[in-house]
Design an enzyme around this catalytic site. Structure first.
Site, PDB file in Angstrom:
ATOM      1  N   ARG A 127       0.759  -1.328  -0.030  1.00 47.74           N
ATOM      2  CA  ARG A 127       0.044   0.027  -0.059  1.00 47.74           C
ATOM      3  C   ARG A 127       0.871   1.297  -0.038  1.00 47.74           C
ATOM      4  O   ARG A 127       0.443   2.345   0.484  1.00 47.74           O
ATOM      5  CB  ARG A 127      -1.035   0.228   0.981  1.00 47.74           C
ATOM      6  CG  ARG A 127      -2.223  -1.165   1.006  1.00 47.74           C
ATOM      7  CD  ARG A 127      -3.370  -0.819   2.037  1.00 47.74           C
ATOM      8  NE  ARG A 127      -4.163  -1.749   2.118  1.00 47.74           N
ATOM      9  CZ  ARG A 127      -3.986  -2.955   2.597  1.00 47.74           C
ATOM     10  NH1 ARG A 127      -3.096  -3.196   3.726  1.00 47.74           N
ATOM     11  NH2 ARG A 127      -5.009  -4.117   2.551  1.00 47.74           N
ATOM     12  N   LYS A 149       3.236  11.290 -11.357  1.00 43.90           N
ATOM     13  CA  LYS A 149       2.205  10.555 -12.367  1.00 43.90           C
ATOM     14  C   LYS A 149       2.836   9.449 -12.682  1.00 43.90           C
ATOM     15  O   LYS A 149       4.117   9.194 -13.016  1.00 43.90           O
ATOM     16  CB  LYS A 149       2.063  11.307 -13.569  1.00 43.90           C
ATOM     17  CG  LYS A 149       1.002  12.353 -13.559  1.00 43.90           C
ATOM     18  CD  LYS A 149       0.513  12.736 -14.898  1.00 43.90           C
ATOM     19  CE  LYS A 149      -0.543  14.065 -14.672  1.00 43.90           C
ATOM     20  NZ  LYS A 149      -0.753  14.530 -16.239  1.00 43.90           N
ATOM     21  N   GLU A 191      10.208  19.342 -25.285  1.00 40.06           N
ATOM     22  CA  GLU A 191       9.407  19.597 -23.875  1.00 40.06           C
ATOM     23  C   GLU A 191      10.081  20.921 -23.383  1.00 40.06           C
ATOM     24  O   GLU A 191       9.572  21.557 -22.373  1.00 40.06           O
ATOM     25  CB  GLU A 191       9.601  18.352 -23.309  1.00 40.06           C
ATOM     26  CG  GLU A 191       8.820  17.011 -23.761  1.00 40.06           C
ATOM     27  CD  GLU A 191       7.192  17.048 -23.411  1.00 40.06           C
ATOM     28  OE1 GLU A 191       6.828  17.894 -23.032  1.00 40.06           O
ATOM     29  OE2 GLU A 191       6.596  16.005 -23.976  1.00 40.06           O
ATOM     30  N   LYS A 235       8.294  22.745 -14.129  1.00 39.46           N
ATOM     31  CA  LYS A 235       7.382  21.542 -13.834  1.00 39.46           C
ATOM     32  C   LYS A 235       6.973  21.463 -12.297  1.00 39.46           C
ATOM     33  O   LYS A 235       5.997  21.261 -11.770  1.00 39.46           O
ATOM     34  CB  LYS A 235       8.065  20.415 -14.110  1.00 39.46           C
ATOM     35  CG  LYS A 235       7.256  18.896 -13.917  1.00 39.46           C
ATOM     36  CD  LYS A 235       6.469  18.368 -14.861  1.00 39.46           C
ATOM     37  CE  LYS A 235       5.658  17.371 -14.487  1.00 39.46           C
ATOM     38  NZ  LYS A 235       5.562  16.025 -15.361  1.00 39.46           N
ATOM     39  N   GLU A 245      -4.023  17.600 -11.135  1.00 39.43           N
ATOM     40  CA  GLU A 245      -4.542  18.216 -12.623  1.00 39.43           C
ATOM     41  C   GLU A 245      -5.908  18.641 -12.505  1.00 39.43           C
ATOM     42  O   GLU A 245      -6.727  18.007 -13.221  1.00 39.43           O
ATOM     43  CB  GLU A 245      -4.260  17.105 -13.490  1.00 39.43           C
ATOM     44  CG  GLU A 245      -4.151  17.769 -15.061  1.00 39.43           C
ATOM     45  CD  GLU A 245      -3.536  16.986 -16.126  1.00 39.43           C
ATOM     46  OE1 GLU A 245      -2.433  16.056 -16.002  1.00 39.43           O
ATOM     47  OE2 GLU A 245      -4.168  17.004 -17.438  1.00 39.43           O
ATOM     48  N   ARG A 249      -2.270  22.333 -14.126  1.00 41.03           N
ATOM     49  CA  ARG A 249      -1.272  21.255 -14.623  1.00 41.03           C
ATOM     50  C   ARG A 249      -1.552  20.976 -16.053  1.00 41.03           C
ATOM     51  O   ARG A 249      -0.841  20.355 -16.571  1.00 41.03           O
ATOM     52  CB  ARG A 249      -1.304  20.176 -13.366  1.00 41.03           C
ATOM     53  CG  ARG A 249      -0.356  18.891 -13.892  1.00 41.03           C
ATOM     54  CD  ARG A 249      -0.084  18.022 -12.949  1.00 41.03           C
ATOM     55  NE  ARG A 249       0.913  17.056 -13.240  1.00 41.03           N
ATOM     56  CZ  ARG A 249       1.639  16.098 -12.405  1.00 41.03           C
ATOM     57  NH1 ARG A 249       1.049  16.138 -11.186  1.00 41.03           N
ATOM     58  NH2 ARG A 249       2.153  15.311 -12.910  1.00 41.03           N
ATOM     59  N   ASN A 253       0.228  19.911 -20.954  1.00 39.23           N
ATOM     60  CA  ASN A 253      -0.028  19.322 -22.272  1.00 39.23           C
ATOM     61  C   ASN A 253      -0.137  20.058 -23.585  1.00 39.23           C
ATOM     62  O   ASN A 253      -0.648  19.554 -24.467  1.00 39.23           O
ATOM     63  CB  ASN A 253      -1.594  18.634 -21.965  1.00 39.23           C
ATOM     64  CG  ASN A 253      -1.575  17.615 -20.844  1.00 39.23           C
ATOM     65  OD1 ASN A 253      -0.627  16.746 -20.690  1.00 39.23           O
ATOM     66  ND2 ASN A 253      -2.558  17.626 -20.188  1.00 39.23           N
ATOM     67  N   HIS A 256       0.204  18.670 -26.778  1.00 39.89           N
ATOM     68  CA  HIS A 256       0.044  17.064 -26.939  1.00 39.89           C
ATOM     69  C   HIS A 256      -1.470  16.850 -27.213  1.00 39.89           C
ATOM     70  O   HIS A 256      -1.527  15.578 -27.558  1.00 39.89           O
ATOM     71  CB  HIS A 256      -0.062  16.808 -25.182  1.00 39.89           C
ATOM     72  CG  HIS A 256       1.357  16.615 -24.635  1.00 39.89           C
ATOM     73  ND1 HIS A 256       2.072  17.758 -24.651  1.00 39.89           N
ATOM     74  CD2 HIS A 256       1.793  15.533 -24.345  1.00 39.89           C
ATOM     75  CE1 HIS A 256       3.310  17.319 -24.218  1.00 39.89           C
ATOM     76  NE2 HIS A 256       3.443  15.893 -23.819  1.00 39.89           N
ATOM     77  N   HIS A 260      -0.724  13.511 -29.823  1.00 42.59           N
ATOM     78  CA  HIS A 260      -1.090  12.482 -29.352  1.00 42.59           C
ATOM     79  C   HIS A 260      -1.831  11.695 -30.376  1.00 42.59           C
ATOM     80  O   HIS A 260      -1.614  10.567 -30.713  1.00 42.59           O
ATOM     81  CB  HIS A 260      -2.170  12.223 -27.982  1.00 42.59           C
ATOM     82  CG  HIS A 260      -1.499  12.374 -26.951  1.00 42.59           C
ATOM     83  ND1 HIS A 260      -2.029  12.718 -25.464  1.00 42.59           N
ATOM     84  CD2 HIS A 260      -0.172  12.031 -26.363  1.00 42.59           C
ATOM     85  CE1 HIS A 260      -1.107  12.579 -24.666  1.00 42.59           C
ATOM     86  NE2 HIS A 260       0.117  12.171 -25.109  1.00 42.59           N
ATOM     87  N   HIS A 273       7.449  10.524 -29.028  1.00 39.43           N
ATOM     88  CA  HIS A 273       6.521  11.222 -28.383  1.00 39.43           C
ATOM     89  C   HIS A 273       6.794  12.638 -28.380  1.00 39.43           C
ATOM     90  O   HIS A 273       5.982  13.674 -28.735  1.00 39.43           O
ATOM     91  CB  HIS A 273       6.589  10.973 -26.926  1.00 39.43           C
ATOM     92  CG  HIS A 273       5.772  11.785 -26.182  1.00 39.43           C
ATOM     93  ND1 HIS A 273       4.278  11.995 -26.145  1.00 39.43           N
ATOM     94  CD2 HIS A 273       6.092  12.767 -25.156  1.00 39.43           C
ATOM     95  CE1 HIS A 273       3.857  12.789 -25.250  1.00 39.43           C
ATOM     96  NE2 HIS A 273       5.107  13.278 -24.639  1.00 39.43           N
TER      97      HIS A 273
HETATM   98  N1  GLY Z   1       3.457  15.113 -18.478  1.00 38.79           N
HETATM   99  C1  GLY Z   1       2.466  15.847 -17.813  1.00 38.79           C
HETATM  100  C2  GLY Z   1       2.362  16.011 -16.474  1.00 38.79           C
HETATM  101  O1  GLY Z   1       3.052  15.491 -15.662  1.00 38.79           O
HETATM  102  O2  GLY Z   1       1.295  16.421 -15.990  1.00 38.79           O
END
Ligand code: GLY
Length: 371
Positions: A127, A149, A191, A235, A245, A249, A253, A256, A260, A273
């Site tokens: 956990r 993430k 990026e 970041k 997000e 946040r 994107n 993207h 994508h 990517h």
């Molecule tokens: N790669 C986008 C984020 O971490 O929110």
């Protein structure tokens, strides 16, 4: 030369440390300081892939053992097709065999795939155990390693299974980029340029002033350190304001949405990517100009930077515009049937909007066709 960037999350604050040569001090960094010990337990499971481990495994283990940690290893097969629940079982098996405890730590040594999988395994093993991110690709350094993430792919979509699980430390040694293939380096520069456009005009100016952006050997150590520092700061700021997000946040994107669609329609084979993000940034910039949100001259400045990094700025040959438009509808970023775009409003600022007429998207894509 060293930067320490705090990620100020109330429950899970941590530092991103960028220091050339720091891989050999990983163990010491993981101990923390006398005033702020990190308390990462005594057992460590290092998760990596054979390619990265061949280059950096021995040094990583030596550094951890020197600092008194008991180290176990788990190597996962390399590549996106292996970012699955099945592969994850290997990490759990290694954790069980080596008696990793609640107080123990997983160390992710690798690019974004290793970081995401190790993070997710750490989020779920017993956990939740500690994770330390040691990114070895430029893309992972400036993006995936920071912000918590984590996850794996589902057969029907990328990163559909996951959790937010913040690392206790991110340690970046820019020297490990020397073994990164040039195409991967360039892709990550997309990026970095992204952060300049959406967040940091100062970074954008530094990139404009750089004589070259196309490969690591053309960059000074000072420029690389500055690029990493500014990108990680951007970041870290965004994530600390909006961890899950709920709003801000989403600006990460940028590029993207169309990116994508291009990536998936070309079967993740034609463009990688970062290359897809570069194409998506050009599309978003043109949409912003068409909607009179951004100046044409600034869109041109972005294009010049992407070209300096030798990134693609036009759609791949034979891609079907209608397929792109319908792919946008199935993207994770669609809410209530409206496609969400991140659009720049000036160098260093962007907004998120779902008010982009399909006719404008189509017109921009038509202009971006490879003739
Ligand atoms: N790669 C986008 C984020 O971490 O929110």
């Amino acid at each position: 030369m060293q930067s320490v960037i705090p990620v100020n999350l109330p429950q899970h604050a941590y530092n991103v440390t960028i220091a050339p040569g720091s891989l050999d001090q990983l163990g010491t960094w993981m101990q923390g300081t006398i005033e702020h010990p990190l308390k990462l337990g005594s057992r460590v499971l290092v998760v990596s892939n054979p390619v990265v481990f061949e280059h950096y495994g021995k040094r990583t283990i030596a550094s951890l053992e020197q600092a008194g940690f008991t180290v176990a290893m788990c190597l996962l097969p390399d590549g996106e097709p292996y970012k699955t629940l099945e592969t994850l079982t290997k990490i759990y098996d290694a954790a069980l065999a080596n008696r990793l405890e609640r107080s123990s730590t997983f160390v992710a040594l690798g690019g974004g795939i290793i970081g995401d999988m190790t993070g997710f395994a750490a989020a779920t093993w017993l956990r939740g155990v500690n994770v330390v991110q040691v990114p070895t690709s430029l893309l992972a350094m400036v993006d995936a390693a920071i912000g918590g993430k984590t996850g794996v792919n589902h057969p029907n979509g990328k990163n559909l299974i996951g959790a937010f699980h913040q690392p206790r430390l991110v340690l970046i040694d820019p020297q490990v980029l020397q073994t990164l293939p040039v195409r991967e380096f360039r892709a990550a520069i997309a990026e970095v340029i992204k952060y300049g456009v959406i967040w940091d005009a100062n970074l954008f100016a530094q990139l404009e002033a750089a004589p070259h952006l196309d490969q690591l050997s053309n960059l000074s150590a000072e420029l690389l350190q500055a690029m990493l520092t500014h990108s990680c700061q951007a970041k870290a700021h965004v994530v600390s304001k909006d961890e899950k997000e709920a709003g801000l946040r989403a600006i990460l994107n940028y590029g993207h949405t169309i990116g994508h669609a291009v990536e998936s329609l070309t079967g993740y084979q034609v463009v990688n990517h970062g290359e897809a993000v570069a194409i998506g940034m050009v599309a978003a910039a043109e949409i912003a100009v068409a909607l009179q949100l951004w100046r044409e001259t600034d869109a041109q400045r972005q294009l010049t930077l992407l070209e300096k990094a030798q990134l693609p700025t036009r759609l791949p040959v034979n891609i079907d515009l209608d397929a792109i438009l319908s792919s946008l509808q199935s993207d994770k970023k669609v809410e209530a049937g409206q496609v969400r775009f991140v659009l720049p409003t000036q160098i260093g600022a962007a907004i998120v909007t779902d008010q982009v007429p399909t006719a404008v998207i189509r017109q921009v894509l038509q202009q971006m066709r490879t003739i």
